[in-house]
Design a protein around this motif. Sequence first.
Motif, short mmCIF file in Angstrom:
data_model
loop_
_atom_site.label_atom_id
_atom_site.label_comp_id
_atom_site.label_asym_id
_atom_site.label_seq_id
_atom_site.Cartn_x
_atom_site.Cartn_y
_atom_site.Cartn_z
N ILE A 55 0.84 -1.21 0.00
CA ILE A 55 0.00 0.00 0.00
C ILE A 55 0.87 1.26 0.00
O ILE A 55 0.59 2.24 -0.70
CB ILE A 55 -0.96 -0.02 1.21
N TRP A 56 1.95 1.23 0.80
CA TRP A 56 2.88 2.37 0.79
C TRP A 56 3.43 2.62 -0.62
O TRP A 56 3.48 3.75 -1.09
CB TRP A 56 4.02 2.10 1.76
N LEU A 59 2.19 1.79 -3.51
CA LEU A 59 1.16 2.30 -4.40
C LEU A 59 0.88 3.78 -4.15
O LEU A 59 0.69 4.56 -5.09
CB LEU A 59 -0.13 1.50 -4.23
N GLU A 60 0.86 4.16 -2.89
CA GLU A 60 0.52 5.55 -2.55
C GLU A 60 1.68 6.50 -2.72
O GLU A 60 1.50 7.66 -3.11
CB GLU A 60 0.01 5.61 -1.10
N ARG A 61 2.91 6.02 -2.43
CA ARG A 61 4.07 6.92 -2.42
C ARG A 61 5.00 6.71 -3.63
O ARG A 61 5.78 7.60 -3.94
CB ARG A 61 4.88 6.71 -1.14
N LEU A 97 0.64 5.88 6.58
CA LEU A 97 -0.56 5.35 5.92
C LEU A 97 -1.82 5.82 6.64
O LEU A 97 -1.81 6.05 7.85
CB LEU A 97 -0.51 3.82 5.91
N GLN A 98 -2.88 5.94 5.90
CA GLN A 98 -4.16 6.34 6.48
C GLN A 98 -5.00 5.08 6.73
O GLN A 98 -5.80 4.68 5.89
CB GLN A 98 -4.90 7.30 5.53
#
Length: 261
Positions: free
Chosen positions: A165-166, A168-170, A185-186
């Motif tokens: 997830i990190w 993908l987001e960053r 992360l949120q």
Amino acid sequence: MSDFTSKIQSELLRIEHEEQVRIVYACESGSRAWGFPSQDSDYDVRFLYVRPTDWYLSILEKRDVIERPISEQLDINGWDLKKALNLFRKSNPSLLEWLESPISYMERYTVAQQIRELSPLLFSPRVSIYHYLHMAKRNYRHYLQGEIVQIKKYFYVLRPILACIWILERGSIAPVDHGDLIAGLQLEPALEREINKLILRKKAGEEFDLEPGMNILNDYLEKQIACLEEVANLNQAPTGAEKQDNVLDDLFRKALREVWQ
């Protein structure tokens, strides 16, 4: 410096002497690097080394790893620098994690820092997502199926999922330290609370026996695995490693000169 750190550094020096190598970098790679070891956690030490220049000038394929049997909480092994650089050009996630470990036991030359500086050019989100997703799926299938599970195995699925997830987001390498990973992360508050409860139990040295599975974690993991499988199948740009081959060759040669001059 702790007694065990001294023991690790002594063992690294002993390996240098026995194998006639020079260790350029050594770090912690397991739960201690993640930030939530229990009292009896192993020390998972990983290192990079170089052999004398003539060793590489051979027509023979030679063993490019050094391993020692696990003993007294110490799990230690390393990769030859040439092997490491070949994996680095493929954006190997394990090597990238080692280089970003918050616990370093030895770094005496400039080669590790040079590799870090090249990391943004060779980092492949797709390669890392495949790596972490495969790890998460394997561990979820092996350890967390059924109504009664070994609760501590959630860590071996949660961490790779959160790393995906990190990325993908960053679009960057995920932090090794779990606190930094969570902070960036949120996550839903209820999910974060459950994760933090597990971490506190592990740090407190509680034994995780078989217990009923945690529905909130199972639901989250199943949902994220399904979503990430779709993402992993999308075409993404290659690492561009070929453009850096001359740079990596030069880095390797300079490392040999620096170490053995």
